[in-house]
Design a protein around this motif. Structure first.
Motif, short mmCIF file in Angstrom:
data_model
loop_
_atom_site.label_atom_id
_atom_site.label_comp_id
_atom_site.label_asym_id
_atom_site.label_seq_id
_atom_site.Cartn_x
_atom_site.Cartn_y
_atom_site.Cartn_z
N PRO A 1 -1.04 -13.51 -8.82
CA PRO A 1 -0.37 -14.81 -8.77
C PRO A 1 -0.69 -15.67 -9.99
O PRO A 1 -1.70 -15.45 -10.66
CB PRO A 1 -0.90 -15.44 -7.49
N ASN A 2 0.19 -16.63 -10.26
CA ASN A 2 0.03 -17.57 -11.37
C ASN A 2 -0.20 -16.89 -12.70
O ASN A 2 -1.02 -17.32 -13.51
CB ASN A 2 -1.14 -18.54 -11.10
N THR B 1 6.86 -15.85 -11.29
CA THR B 1 5.48 -15.84 -10.80
C THR B 1 5.44 -16.57 -9.46
O THR B 1 6.46 -17.10 -9.02
CB THR B 1 4.50 -16.44 -11.80
N TYR B 2 4.28 -16.57 -8.81
CA TYR B 2 4.19 -17.17 -7.48
C TYR B 2 2.80 -17.73 -7.29
O TYR B 2 1.85 -17.36 -8.00
CB TYR B 2 4.52 -16.14 -6.39
N GLU B 3 2.67 -18.64 -6.30
CA GLU B 3 1.37 -19.24 -6.04
C GLU B 3 0.49 -18.28 -5.24
O GLU B 3 1.00 -17.44 -4.51
CB GLU B 3 1.54 -20.51 -5.20
N ALA B 4 -0.82 -18.46 -5.38
CA ALA B 4 -1.74 -17.66 -4.58
C ALA B 4 -1.72 -18.15 -3.13
O ALA B 4 -1.27 -19.25 -2.84
CB ALA B 4 -3.15 -17.76 -5.15
N ARG C 1 -0.08 -17.00 -0.39
CA ARG C 1 1.09 -16.90 0.47
C ARG C 1 1.13 -15.56 1.20
O ARG C 1 2.11 -15.22 1.84
CB ARG C 1 2.36 -17.03 -0.35
N ASP D 1 -0.20 -11.61 -2.46
CA ASP D 1 -0.98 -11.21 -3.63
C ASP D 1 -1.38 -9.74 -3.61
O ASP D 1 -1.07 -8.99 -4.53
CB ASP D 1 -2.27 -12.05 -3.74
#
Lengths: 559, 198
Positions: free
Chosen positions: A64-65, A467-470, A472, A475
């Motif tokens: 993530p990120n 990208t995506y947030e941690a 959720r 990961d």
């Protein structure tokens, strides 16, 4: 029974040619075998390029990120990856095999229109080169790295001048247009070859199943690729002459583009997967040591898949507001198409049933194909139902599903075909040991990647995000998916090494290394320019079986 | 290494296969039909959806003479093929000339129509949806007429130079198939654009 003169080709010593002469021979050739091999090589080059892009995408999404790639570069990568894989890997490689095999299998000396054949190849190849030229020329020579970023379906009005300034989208449009012209030319050639170049005695009921499938696929090309060509012409008119086909500001319709694109886009899946069925129809019987089960049912299933595939396109548009009636029709049509597909799977299993199965590398890949194609079909049924699709649309579930078809079914069938026909094309066997390493690594990598990719989809991870947030829950799944991708890449490297090694050092194959039954094995490996010294004439579906077993010929059992 | 012989007892029935030229042309026609269908669908979809004028009712006239010319050119093309089959090359050349003349009359009418639309009514491809779909559909058809015209002219030159004989009848038939297709498409275009569209 058999009357002929055997041609001894070993006595003809060929003088060594200069590199320039060899290049000239290949560049100006109209021989279907050389064109077929050029198609395959060109597709393999693009396969490596697009596979490399897939690796970059998976590195970006592994954690993530991540800021490994910028959003813009990411958009360009998945656009180029998708476009390349569909238009410049899938179609050329399948038409390459078709080009190579069809005249040999029907006992002809070349395709019906050899020069059209060369033209189709070069114009498709030029399309691919043009697409990649956009990296330097998309926004002028100074805009290096300006490839198209509109994804492989190029939804309007995103592709209109207002939203896609510069020329990167034009490169996309023109390269698809050229590849469409090339594909149509090849399809015309294939139909004319199969219908009017068959050897004596090869009635349509004795035609091997692979040419049968290419015949139906070519008809799909006429009715499906032409709409794409038409739509590309429209978008070009829009972009260059200021017309309003898909310009929503002037009353144009974006939904119309969706329809035009998917009228091509869904049959395209069958254009890609049907030749894979064709490879299975040749490989599974040979390694099960049995004749194919249910030849007439296989032909009927092929033809009905061809027809039904023309009425399923709008299942890509369930969430676009077609209304309940449209959604019900396209749900039903999409589910109906699994019936003839099921018939095919049952017939392959029935061919293996009770056979003396030899698990050589081609058969291993064929078996992998059967399992994975079944899995792909099952997730397809989940998506074909409109309510489920409302939930899963544009998530990684969809990505996982179509990669299950494209990699799990088509690529496995292609690997099987490579191991099966490589001896015919080069005269040398691929290594069985490296082949088994390739198979097992690829199976492990494939299932790690695409089985697990369904999960973040169900958990709501949208596709095309960079990208995506941690936190959720996506990961660790993504990390495993990326790891699987790299295992597949390593397996592919083994495959390439195997091909290069076998070309120089592989065991000499001889004309018929697999003890097979169709006509392409009746000539030397690689075949001479004229294919057959004497044009063959046949009296059953398995001419070489008749030749090897004159006491028990096939024609007694055919119906 | 040697080739494995695969020559078996020859069956009594004669082995005939369809002509590859005609099969190839039939396939091309199928592919072209699909292209035309997409353009026709776009035209029908956008009938009456233009946000501004002019509308088809204000500017379009029925191209009766052009239609008669184009449709009768199908008959002359057919006559050319039949006379070549009987090895009457000069008759064939004359029929080819008639076909080309009729096609030129058709193109002249299209050119005149476009000239009037552009300079008298100010309708271009960018004006509105009607202009967009009209010029692209009729223009696509006219492009096919021009391509056919070029091929017919090549055949005519071959006829005038006495380089054509009855063995070329099949090739000329392939060309005439294309020409019949162009005419059939015009029937659809005429119905959609000039009858339904108004």
């Amino acid at each position: 029974m058999a009357t002929t003169t055997a041609v001894d080709l070993t006595s003809q010593t060929k003088p060594k040619k200069l590199l320039l002469q060899v290049a000239h021979d290949w560049l100006t050739t109209v021989d279907h075998k050389k064109i077929g091999i050029m198609y395959i090589v060109y597709a393999l080059v693009f396969l490596v390029i697009a596979g490399f892009m897939a690796m970059l995408i998976r590195i970006q999404l592994a954690v993530p990120n991540n800021h490994f790639l910028s959003p813009q570069v990411f958009n360009r990568l998945f656009t180029m990856h998708g476009t390349t894989m569909v238009f410049f890997v899938g179609m050329p490689i399948l038409f390459g095999f078709g080009n190579y095999l069809i005249p040999l299998m029907i006992g002809a000396r070349d395709m019906a229109f050899p020069r059209l054949n060369a033209f189709s190849f070069w114009i498709s190849a030029f399309g691919g080169i043009l697409l990649y030229y956009s990296y330097v020329g998309g926004s002028g020579l100074y805009g290096a790295g300006s490839a198209p970023d509109v994804s492989w379906w190029a939804y309007a009005p995103l592709t209109e001048k207002v939203f896609s300034p510069g020329h990167s989208t034009d490169y996309w449009t023109f390269s698809i247009l050229l590849s469409g012209i090339g594909t149509t030319g090849t399809a015309i050639n294939i139909v004319a070859t199969i219908l009017s170049m068959r050897c004596k005695g090869m009635t349509m009921t004795r035609l091997p199943l692979l040419p049968w499938i290419y015949l139906v696929t070519s008809f799909l090309v006429f009715v499906a690729v032409s709409p794409l060509t038409a739509a590309q012409i429209m978008i070009t008119i829009d972009r260059y002459l200021g017309a309003h086909f898909f310009d929503t500001q002037a009353g144009g319709s974006a939904i119309l583009w969706f329809h035009f694109f998917w009228i091509f886009g869904h049959p395209e899946v069958y254009i890609l997967v049907m030749p894979a069925f064709g490879f299975m129809n040749e490989i599974i019987p040979v390694f099960s040591r049995k004749a194919i089960f249910g030849y007439p049912a296989m032909v009927a299933a092929t033809v009905s898949i061809g027809f039904i595939s023309l009425s399923v396109w709008a299942h890509h548009m369930f969430i676009d507001g077609l209304g309940a009636g449209g959604n019900i029709f396209f749900t039903a049509a999409t589910m109906v198409i699994s019936v003839p597909t099921g018939i095919k799977i049952f017939n392959w299993l029935a061919t293996m049933w009770g056979g003396k199965i030899q698990f050589k590398t081609p058969m291993l890949f064929a078996t992998g194909f059967l399992f994975q194609f079944l899995g792909a079909g099952l997730t397809g049924i989940v998506l074909s139902s409109a309510p489920m699709d409302w939930q899963l649309n544009n998530t990684y579930f969809v990505v996982a599903h179509f990669h299950y078809v494209l990699v799990g079914a088509i690529l496995f069938a292609l690997f099987a075909a490579f191991y099966y026909w490589y001896p015919k094309m080069t005269g040398r066997m691929l290594s069985e040991r490296l082949g088994k390493w390739h198979f097992w690594l690829f199976v492990i990598g494939f299932h790690l990647t695409f089985d697990l990719m369904h999960v973040p989809g169900i958990l709501g991870m949208p596709r095309r995000i960079y990208t995506y947030e941690a936190g959720r829950g996506w990961d660790s799944w993504n990390m495993l998916v990326s790891a699987g991708g790299f295992i597949q890449a390593i397996a592919t490297v083994i495959f390439v090494v195997n091909m290069v090694w076998a070309f120089y050092r592989g065991r000499v194959a001889g004309p018929d290394p697999w003890d097979a039954w169709t006509l392409e094995w009746a000539t030397t490996s690689p075949p001479p320019d004229y294919n057959f010294a004497v044009p063959p004439s046949i009296s059953s579906r398995r001419p070489l079986w008749d030749l090897k077993h004159p006491e028990d010929v096939d024609s007694h059992y055919e119906y | 290494m040697s080739t494995i012989p695969v020559t078996r007892e020859v069956s009594e029935a004669p082995w005939t296969l369809p002509s590859r030229g005609i099969v190839g042309m039939a396939c091309l026609i199928l592919a072209e039909s699909a292209i035309f269908i997409i353009f026709v669908v776009a035209y029908v979809y956008y009938i009456g959806k233009s946000l501004s004028g002019p509308t088809p009712k204000q500017v379009l006239e029925l191209p009766i003479v052009a239609t008669i010319c184009l449709l009768s050119s199908s008959i002359t093309a057919h006559a050319a093929v039949s006379s070549l089959r009987k090895d009457r090359v000069s008759a064939c050349t004359a029929w080819l000339g008639a076909t080309i003349f009729l096609a030129l009359v058709f193109l002249f009418y299209t050119a005149k129509e476009w000239y009037e639309l552009i300079y008298h009514y100010g309708l271009t491809i960018r004006t509105n949806l009607f202009g967009t779909t009209f010029y692209s559909l009729v223009g696509l058809h006219a492009t096919h007429v021009v391509v056919g015209l070029i091929m017919l002219t090549v055949a005519l030159i071959a006829g005038l130079r006495k380089a054509m004989n009855e063995h070329h009848a099949e090739k000329l038939e392939v060309l005439s198939l294309y020409w019949h297709f162009v005419d059939a498409v015009w029937v659809v275009v005429f119905t959609v654009v000039y009858v339904l569209g108004r």
